[in-house]
Design a protein around this motif. Structure first.
Motif, PDB file in Angstrom:
ATOM      1  N   ASN A  49      -0.369  25.455  -2.844  1.00  0.00           N
ATOM      2  CA  ASN A  49      -1.510  26.367  -2.963  1.00  0.00           C
ATOM      3  C   ASN A  49      -2.813  25.714  -2.524  1.00  0.00           C
ATOM      4  OD1 ASN A  49       0.161  28.423  -4.058  1.00  0.00           O
ATOM      5  ND2 ASN A  49      -0.007  27.449  -6.082  1.00  0.00           N
ATOM      6  N   GLU A  50      -2.753  24.971  -1.407  1.00  0.00           N
ATOM      7  CA  GLU A  50      -3.912  24.319  -0.794  1.00  0.00           C
ATOM      8  C   GLU A  50      -4.539  23.246  -1.687  1.00  0.00           C
ATOM      9  OE1 GLU A  50      -6.723  27.145   0.752  1.00  0.00           O
ATOM     10  OE2 GLU A  50      -5.502  27.423   2.548  1.00  0.00           O
ATOM     11  N   ILE A  51      -3.760  22.732  -2.643  1.00  0.00           N
ATOM     12  CA  ILE A  51      -4.206  21.619  -3.486  1.00  0.00           C
ATOM     13  C   ILE A  51      -3.215  20.473  -3.319  1.00  0.00           C
ATOM     14  CG2 ILE A  51      -4.604  20.789  -5.843  1.00  0.00           C
ATOM     15  CD1 ILE A  51      -6.758  22.661  -4.842  1.00  0.00           C
ATOM     16  N   CYS A  52      -3.750  19.283  -3.055  1.00  0.00           N
ATOM     17  CA  CYS A  52      -2.917  18.094  -2.884  1.00  0.00           C
ATOM     18  C   CYS A  52      -2.975  17.276  -4.177  1.00  0.00           C
ATOM     19  CB  CYS A  52      -3.432  17.263  -1.708  1.00  0.00           C
ATOM     20  SG  CYS A  52      -2.212  16.146  -1.018  1.00  0.00           S
ATOM     21  N   LEU A  53      -1.811  17.123  -4.820  1.00  0.00           N
ATOM     22  CA  LEU A  53      -1.699  16.293  -6.024  1.00  0.00           C
ATOM     23  C   LEU A  53      -1.464  14.864  -5.573  1.00  0.00           C
ATOM     24  CD1 LEU A  53       0.581  18.679  -8.139  1.00  0.00           C
ATOM     25  CD2 LEU A  53      -1.913  18.554  -8.076  1.00  0.00           C
ATOM     26  N   MET A  54      -2.463  13.975  -5.819  1.00  0.00           N
ATOM     27  CA  MET A  54      -2.484  12.636  -5.231  1.00  0.00           C
ATOM     28  C   MET A  54      -1.870  11.590  -6.155  1.00  0.00           C
ATOM     29  SD  MET A  54      -4.041  13.144  -2.283  1.00  0.00           S
ATOM     30  CE  MET A  54      -4.557  11.481  -1.797  1.00  0.00           C
ATOM     31  N   LEU A  57       0.851  -1.192   0.000  1.00  0.00           N
ATOM     32  CA  LEU A  57       0.000   0.000   0.000  1.00  0.00           C
ATOM     33  C   LEU A  57       0.885   1.240   0.000  1.00  0.00           C
ATOM     34  CD1 LEU A  57       0.211   1.166   3.100  1.00  0.00           C
ATOM     35  CD2 LEU A  57      -1.539  -0.527   3.572  1.00  0.00           C
ATOM     36  N   GLY A  58       0.284   2.361  -0.314  1.00  0.00           N
ATOM     37  CA  GLY A  58       1.039   3.618  -0.311  1.00  0.00           C
ATOM     38  C   GLY A  58       0.173   4.779  -0.764  1.00  0.00           C
ATOM     39  N   ILE A  59       0.597   5.945  -0.408  1.00  0.00           N
ATOM     40  CA  ILE A  59      -0.110   7.162  -0.803  1.00  0.00           C
ATOM     41  C   ILE A  59       0.912   8.285  -0.961  1.00  0.00           C
ATOM     42  CG2 ILE A  59      -0.556   7.907   1.572  1.00  0.00           C
ATOM     43  CD1 ILE A  59      -3.279   8.966   0.598  1.00  0.00           C
ATOM     44  N   ALA A  60       0.655   9.182  -1.895  1.00  0.00           N
ATOM     45  CA  ALA A  60       1.533  10.334  -2.123  1.00  0.00           C
ATOM     46  C   ALA A  60       0.676  11.589  -2.232  1.00  0.00           C
ATOM     47  CB  ALA A  60       2.370  10.144  -3.379  1.00  0.00           C
ATOM     48  N   GLY A 106      -7.098  13.017  -8.768  1.00  0.00           N
ATOM     49  CA  GLY A 106      -5.728  13.497  -8.961  1.00  0.00           C
ATOM     50  C   GLY A 106      -5.440  14.770  -8.192  1.00  0.00           C
ATOM     51  N   ARG A 107      -6.461  15.586  -7.974  1.00  0.00           N
ATOM     52  CA  ARG A 107      -6.298  16.848  -7.247  1.00  0.00           C
ATOM     53  C   ARG A 107      -7.350  16.903  -6.138  1.00  0.00           C
ATOM     54  NH1 ARG A 107      -3.775  21.074 -10.066  1.00  0.00           N
ATOM     55  NH2 ARG A 107      -5.230  22.582  -9.178  1.00  0.00           N
ATOM     56  N   VAL A 108      -6.893  17.087  -4.925  1.00  0.00           N
ATOM     57  CA  VAL A 108      -7.791  17.117  -3.773  1.00  0.00           C
ATOM     58  C   VAL A 108      -7.571  18.426  -3.029  1.00  0.00           C
ATOM     59  CG1 VAL A 108      -8.429  16.020  -1.587  1.00  0.00           C
ATOM     60  CG2 VAL A 108      -7.799  14.611  -3.573  1.00  0.00           C
ATOM     61  N   ASP A 109      -8.675  19.081  -2.705  1.00  0.00           N
ATOM     62  CA  ASP A 109      -8.604  20.306  -1.923  1.00  0.00           C
ATOM     63  C   ASP A 109      -8.061  19.990  -0.526  1.00  0.00           C
ATOM     64  OD1 ASP A 109      -9.478  23.212  -1.555  1.00  0.00           O
ATOM     65  OD2 ASP A 109     -10.523  22.204   0.092  1.00  0.00           O
ATOM     66  N   TRP A 110      -6.992  20.672  -0.129  1.00  0.00           N
ATOM     67  CA  TRP A 110      -6.329  20.349   1.132  1.00  0.00           C
ATOM     68  C   TRP A 110      -7.239  20.573   2.340  1.00  0.00           C
ATOM     69  CZ3 TRP A 110      -2.876  17.570   3.366  1.00  0.00           C
ATOM     70  CH2 TRP A 110      -2.371  17.904   4.625  1.00  0.00           C
ATOM     71  N   PRO A 111      -7.942  21.700   2.468  1.00  0.00           N
ATOM     72  CA  PRO A 111      -8.855  21.829   3.605  1.00  0.00           C
ATOM     73  C   PRO A 111      -9.884  20.703   3.660  1.00  0.00           C
ATOM     74  CG  PRO A 111      -8.511  23.972   2.584  1.00  0.00           C
ATOM     75  CD  PRO A 111      -7.893  22.948   1.679  1.00  0.00           C
ATOM     76  N   PRO A 140      -4.802  -0.479 -13.858  1.00  0.00           N
ATOM     77  CA  PRO A 140      -4.978  -0.808 -15.284  1.00  0.00           C
ATOM     78  C   PRO A 140      -6.007   0.061 -15.993  1.00  0.00           C
ATOM     79  CG  PRO A 140      -4.921  -2.804 -13.963  1.00  0.00           C
ATOM     80  CD  PRO A 140      -4.970  -1.661 -12.997  1.00  0.00           C
ATOM     81  N   ASN A 141      -7.088   0.367 -15.357  1.00  0.00           N
ATOM     82  CA  ASN A 141      -8.167   1.119 -16.006  1.00  0.00           C
ATOM     83  C   ASN A 141      -8.201   2.591 -15.585  1.00  0.00           C
ATOM     84  OD1 ASN A 141      -9.129  -1.209 -17.359  1.00  0.00           O
ATOM     85  ND2 ASN A 141     -10.138  -1.868 -15.438  1.00  0.00           N
ATOM     86  N   GLY A 142      -7.073   3.123 -15.221  1.00  0.00           N
ATOM     87  CA  GLY A 142      -6.991   4.514 -14.783  1.00  0.00           C
ATOM     88  C   GLY A 142      -6.921   4.611 -13.272  1.00  0.00           C
ATOM     89  N   GLY A 143      -6.501   5.746 -12.800  1.00  0.00           N
ATOM     90  CA  GLY A 143      -6.344   5.930 -11.364  1.00  0.00           C
ATOM     91  C   GLY A 143      -5.027   5.333 -10.881  1.00  0.00           C
ATOM     92  N   TYR A 144      -4.978   5.006  -9.591  1.00  0.00           N
ATOM     93  CA  TYR A 144      -3.734   4.511  -9.000  1.00  0.00           C
ATOM     94  C   TYR A 144      -4.114   3.635  -7.813  1.00  0.00           C
ATOM     95  CZ  TYR A 144      -5.003   8.738  -6.424  1.00  0.00           C
ATOM     96  OH  TYR A 144      -5.715   9.697  -5.746  1.00  0.00           O
ATOM     97  N   TYR A 145      -3.230   2.648  -7.572  1.00  0.00           N
ATOM     98  CA  TYR A 145      -3.441   1.766  -6.437  1.00  0.00           C
ATOM     99  C   TYR A 145      -3.052   2.475  -5.142  1.00  0.00           C
ATOM    100  CZ  TYR A 145      -4.122  -2.452  -9.282  1.00  0.00           C
ATOM    101  OH  TYR A 145      -4.602  -3.404 -10.150  1.00  0.00           O
ATOM    102  N   LEU A 146      -3.993   2.532  -4.200  1.00  0.00           N
ATOM    103  CA  LEU A 146      -3.671   2.906  -2.830  1.00  0.00           C
ATOM    104  C   LEU A 146      -3.383   1.655  -2.008  1.00  0.00           C
ATOM    105  CD1 LEU A 146      -6.399   5.653  -2.270  1.00  0.00           C
ATOM    106  CD2 LEU A 146      -3.938   6.029  -2.508  1.00  0.00           C
ATOM    107  N   VAL A 147      -4.147   0.595  -2.282  1.00  0.00           N
ATOM    108  CA  VAL A 147      -3.901  -0.721  -1.676  1.00  0.00           C
ATOM    109  C   VAL A 147      -3.980  -1.747  -2.797  1.00  0.00           C
ATOM    110  CG1 VAL A 147      -4.667  -2.457  -0.026  1.00  0.00           C
ATOM    111  CG2 VAL A 147      -4.921  -0.013   0.525  1.00  0.00           C
ATOM    112  N   LYS A 148      -2.918  -2.527  -2.965  1.00  0.00           N
ATOM    113  CA  LYS A 148      -2.926  -3.597  -3.962  1.00  0.00           C
ATOM    114  C   LYS A 148      -3.056  -4.921  -3.223  1.00  0.00           C
ATOM    115  CE  LYS A 148      -0.640  -5.208  -8.140  1.00  0.00           C
ATOM    116  NZ  LYS A 148       0.520  -5.035  -9.065  1.00  0.00           N
TER     117      LYS A 148
END
Length: 714
Positions: free
Chosen positions: A657-662, A649-652, A691-696, A669-677
């Motif tokens: 500017n109060e935006i978290c690039l995830m 597992l992993g997260i980045a 892909g972009r999450v508001d930090w607050p 395989p079908n888009g996105g990213y593994y948080l837990v494999k």
């Protein structure tokens, strides 16, 4: 009998230009006396003497007319009247106009004329029309003059004066009762005195006397009381409000002026930027003896200051009003400097832009301070039970006592060692225990004389070396070597308001520097937490004691036990190990502003990897796939399992500017990213698609995770 008429112009020898009040007063009375003193009086019922112009040293009168009344005896005339159209006095901007002096009994005795009870009616500069009583006496032979004026109406009060002139020597007395200060200011300006632009109100009682020779006074004595004195200059940096002030003094000419002066106030306020003093709260008495030298400098040979519950001291000083820094020399014995009065009156105004602007203080200081040629030379200070608290729980010091000895450049003799002791305190909200500091301070250098131990939370900071060289200069150096004895991370987290977890912080600190308001640490701090290790490097704090501190650092994370981590943060159980980093971290006012974070299962981890339904749901929420994960967990085959196997597992998150690039451990395989494999059976994959999450918003989700009880699986 027809009245006698005479027209003439009398010009006296010109003298030097007059500058001061008392010589001007003399000349004014001299003009009136000259008009009242005809040289020939015949046996006539009445006579009129018309003078087109009369001039003297510093004055001239126009349109003078003297009406001589009937003789009462050989040496007295009844009903003498003098009128003057205009009297011009050198240095006074406006002339005195429409003067009428009525003398009921004008007396002549030898070469002396006098009028003991004259009534005067005139239009005076800045005062308008005035009617008052006067007594005049003039010696024709020697020119001796004596005059008394009483009940002159000025600014709602009265003014009385007496002046005498003989053989170039003069003396005078002046009394004011309830006179408005605005009127006095107007009179001073009408007399061409150079005064700063200012507003003023209030009342003045004054009594004074002076004597001198020619235009220069030799002795002045005075006592004045100001009531409800309210003033302000155009710049707004000097002001008083309803000030009550008693002032008395004596000045005697001797190669300059020798003087004594006393002042006291027990009500009202005064402001001299940035210092504000409330004398109603802290009454003050000041006295001084000294000399005002011919070069303009002021020697205070002895001064005493007593401000209630604030300051008591005595000493000597040299002031130069024309210099950029008025204080040249100072030698003062401080009997007491008492807090909180001294802090509020004299220290707080200079600290408003710092983190020390609202301290709660107690305690006293005393000692001896010497300044020579504008440069501090020595200070010997005794501190008794001083406490200061910023009221925010960030910074405090309790019951500080001891002695401080300091010597400046060029001071004679070796500086004595200093010692300070305190019972406790706070730094960044961290509890400090009792400690003793032995040091030596000389010029801009500070040296710790022996190792010291400062209790910190449940551990301690042991200082082996602490030196500051060239403090306050660009070339300043700062050196510190210390050991951090194990401190509970749980207590440290509690102090900073973080989630509490186990472990200890310990290590060696060297090369810690504070330069230009920036605190930097060149070495790495290490902490044993969650059965793993954290290493903090590149630590830098800007404005550490200010309102808006900014922290920079990087953190490396090694092999944490995920079971302990997730238990501490109520995240949902995960077993296995976790490594990662937080690079380029910036905290503004202790809140995250920037960082590059990555957490992941270390490749060498061979421990058991299990993850609970709650942890799966929470990870899914962070990655934006919470709804899908929740649906999968609550239906079908997956609903029968409380835990699942996973491979890694992993997260980045890169915060800008109060935006978290995830991101996660790898692309899906079908888009996105593994948080837990997932791995094996039962297996579950958690895929993030945001892909972009508001930090607050992300912070709010983390807070909700910490407070929730997890998903319900039926």
């Amino acid at each position: 009998m027809m009245p006698a008429m005479l027209t003439r112009t009398d010009h006296c020898r010109s003298g030097k230009r007059l500058r001061d009040f008392f010589p001007r007063l003399k000349l004014l009375l001299q003009a009136a006396a000259a008009a009242l003193a005809p040289t020939v009086v015949g046996a006539i019922d009445s006579a009129t003497l018309a003078l087109e112009a009369v001039a003297g040293d510093g004055w001239n009168a126009r349109g003078v007319q003297v009406v001589l009344g009937t003789p009462g005896s050989a040496r007295e005339l009844h009903g003498v009247r003098v009128t003057v159209e205009e009297l011009v006095i050198t240095g006074v901007r406006e002339p005195v106009r429409n003067i009428t002096v009525t003398c009921p009994a004008f007396q002549l005795a030898g070469r002396q004329v006098s009028c003991p009870g004259a009534a005067v009616d005139a239009v005076l500069p800045a005062l308008g029309r005035q009617r008052f009583q006067a007594a005049l006496r003039y010696e024709l032979a020697g020119g001796a003059l004596e005059a008394t004026v009483s009940d002159l109406k000025v600014g709602g009060g009265t003014v009385s004066l007496h002046a005498a002139l003989r053989d170039g020597a003069w003396q005078g007395e002046l009394a004011l009762k309830g006179v408005g200060s605005e009127a006095l200011l107007a009179v001073a300006r009408a007399a061409s005195m150079t005064l700063p632009a200012a507003t003023v109100s209030g009342r003045v009682d004054f009594s004074g006397q002076a004597r001198g020779q020619g235009a220069e006074p030799a002795l002045i004595e005075f006592a004045a009381t100001f009531t409800d004195l309210t003033t302000g200059n155009e710049a707004g940096n000097l002001a008083t409000d309803r000030l009550a002030l008693a002032l008395a003094g004596r000045l005697e000419r001797a190669a300059g002026w020798n003087f004594t002066v006393e002042a006291s106030s027990a009500s009202g306020q005064a402001y001299a930027e940035p210092v504000f003093l409330d004398f109603g709260v802290h009454a003050i008495d000041v006295s001084a003896q000294g000399r005002w030298r011919e070069d303009g400098r002021i020697e205070l040979q002895n001064f005493v200051v007593d401000q209630r519950e604030v300051l008591g001291g005595r000493g000597q000083a040299l002031l130069d009003p024309a210099a950029e820094s008025m204080l040249v020399d100072l030698d003062i014995e401080i009997g007491h400097l008492t807090l909180p009065g001294a802090y509020a009156s004299y220290l707080q105004p200079f600290l408003l832009a710092t983190g020390f602007k609202a301290l709660e203080t107690t305690g006293t200081l005393s000692g001896h301070v010497v300044i020579t040629d504008g440069t501090p030379q020595r200070a010997d200070i005794e501190i008794r039970q001083l406490s200061a608290d910023d009221g925010t729980g960030k910074l405090a010091l309790y019951s500080l006592s001891g002695n401080v000895h300091w010597r400046g450049t060029g001071s004679e003799g070796a500086v004595a060692p200093s010692r300070l002791e305190w019972e406790g305190g706070l730094v960044f909200g961290l509890d400090l225990g009792a400690a003793t500091l032995d040091f030596r301070a000389h010029e801009r250098d500070f040296v710790l004389l022996q190792a010291m131990r400062i209790p910190l939370l449940d551990g301690a900071l042991e200082l082996d070396r602490f030196e500051v060289r060239a403090a306050g200069l660009p070339a300043m150096t700062f050196a510190l070597d210390a050991n951090v004895q194990p401190i509970s991370v749980q207590r440290l987290s509690r102090a900073f308001g973080w989630p509490e977890f186990g472990g200890q912080l310990a290590g060696r600190i060297s090369d810690l520097r504070l330069d230009d308001g920036v605190l930097t640490l060149a070495t790495t701090l290490r902490a044993q937490v969650f059965d793993g290790r954290l290493e903090v490097s590149d630590l830098k704090i800007e404005d550490p004691f200010g309102d808006w501190p900014r922290l920079y650092s990087s953190i490396d994370i090694y092999n944490l036990d995920l079971a302990q981590v997730t238990s501490a943060f109520s995240f949902g159980l995960i077993t296995g190990r976790l490594s990662g980093y937080v690079n380029e971290m910036v905290l503004f006012n202790w809140e995250p502003a920037e960082f590059d974070l990555r957490l992941y299962t270390p490749p060498e981890d061979r421990s058991r990897h299990r993850i609970s339904q709650r942890a799966v749901q929470n990870i899914g929420n962070l990655g934006g796939g919470g709804a899908g994960v929740g649906a999968a967990l609550s239906s079908g085959f997956m609903s029968f399992f409380e835990e699942f196997n996973y491979d890694r597992l992993g997260i980045a998150c890169r915060l800008e500017n109060e935006i978290c690039l995830m991101d996660g451990v790898e692309p899906a395989p079908n888009g996105g990213y593994y948080l837990v494999k997932g791995r094996g059976l039962p297996r579950i994959d958690v895929i993030g698609n945001a892909g972009r999450v508001d930090w607050p918003r992300l912070l709010a989700q983390l807070a909700a995770i910490a407070e929730s009880e997890g998903p319900v699986v039926e």
